[in-house]
Scaffold this active site. Structure first.
Site: not given
Ligand code: RBF
Ligand code: ADP
Ligand code: MG
Length: 207
Positions: A45, A47, A130
């Site tokens: 994700t 951020n 995110e």
């Molecule tokens: N975190 C939560 O605690 N509850 C949620 O319902 C939740 N939904 C999510 C839905 C999407 C589409 C995304 C991208 C993230 C969501 N997250 C949620 C955040 C998630 O906990 C976070 O991306 C973690 O880093 C995944 O390991």
């Molecule tokens: P962080 O905790 O730093 O956000 P993540 O494990 O969530 O680490 O990884 C996020 C990073 O991965 C983004 O900032 C981006 O540089 C990279 N990335 C690669 N592919 C994707 C994707 N499909 N969607 C979002 N981020 C991506």
């Molecule tokens: Mg992230």
């Protein structure tokens, strides 16, 4: 945890297109997140800073999952940058800015699903935004400018008994985003990486 017959609908909202208060806009540079290994789960994700000065609507926005379109201005050296994918358009002198979607913008448009909120599963104390871009990138893109046109709300944030259940729900969110966005009135006329053109006005994403 099996594939329970999950009753969630895969297409949200009418085919006629987004309805108020959507589309909502957000823009920022991609920052580091919580470093929880979302990438290892297959759900990286990107951020973005949550700053009500830059994104006035966000303070009042309902926490939860949203879907829409993201545009990214990737540096020329990035494997997915516009200047690499189409260097064959030689009409003008705008070196390195040709994109598969015809404009001379450095921004390329991708479908996305995102979460705005406190991630109750992790009990965060600060609100985060995110974005999981529905595209497989050849490299990270920290610091790149990302713009979002958010077109709909999917669900509230939830707590879960385990990571598997969270990931299963996020996978369904991705499916909902893909299917809801695939309709003509939801798809930007400006063109999407690897996709068809629609009739939705996405000009802000690439301007
Ligand atoms: N975190 C939560 O605690 N509850 C949620 O319902 C939740 N939904 C999510 C839905 C999407 C589409 C995304 C991208 C993230 C969501 N997250 C949620 C955040 C998630 O906990 C976070 O991306 C973690 O880093 C995944 O390991
Ligand atoms: P962080 O905790 O730093 O956000 P993540 O494990 O969530 O680490 O990884 C996020 C990073 O991965 C983004 O900032 C981006 O540089 C990279 N990335 C690669 N592919 C994707 C994707 N499909 N969607 C979002 N981020 C991506
Ligand atoms: Mg992230």
């Amino acid at each position: 945890m099996a594939e329970t017959s999950n009753p969630r609908p895969r297409v949200l909202y009418p085919a006629s297109g987004p309805e108020p208060p959507f589309p909502l806009r957000m823009e920022g540079a991609v920052i580091s997140g919580f470093g929880r290994g979302s990438k290892e789960l297959g759900i990286p994700t990107a951020n973005l800073p949550v700053d009500a000065a830059l994104t006035p609507w966000i303070a009042d926005a309902r926490s939860g999952v949203y879907f829409g379109w993201a545009s990214l201005a990737l540096p020329a050296a990035h494997p997915d940058s516009a200047s690499r994918t189409t260097e064959t358009e030689t009409e003008t002198g705008t070196a390195g800015s040709a994109s598969s979607s015809s404009s001379s913008s450095p921004f390329q448009i991708y479908p996305m699903v995102m979460s705005i909120g406190y991630n109750p599963f992790y009990k965060n104390s600060v609100r985060s935004a995110e974005v999981h871009v529905l595209h497989s990138f050849g490299a990270d893109f920290y610091d790149a400018t990302m713009r979002l046109l958010i077109l709909g709300f999917v669900r509230d944030e939830k707590d879960y008994n385990g990571l598997d259940a969270l990931v299963e729900d996020i996978r369904i969110d991705c499916d909902v985003a893909r299917q809801s966005l695939a309709r003509e009135a939801w798809t930007p006329a400006e063109g999407v990486v690897g996709g068809a053109k629609g009739t939705f006005d996405g000009a802000w994403l690439v301007r």
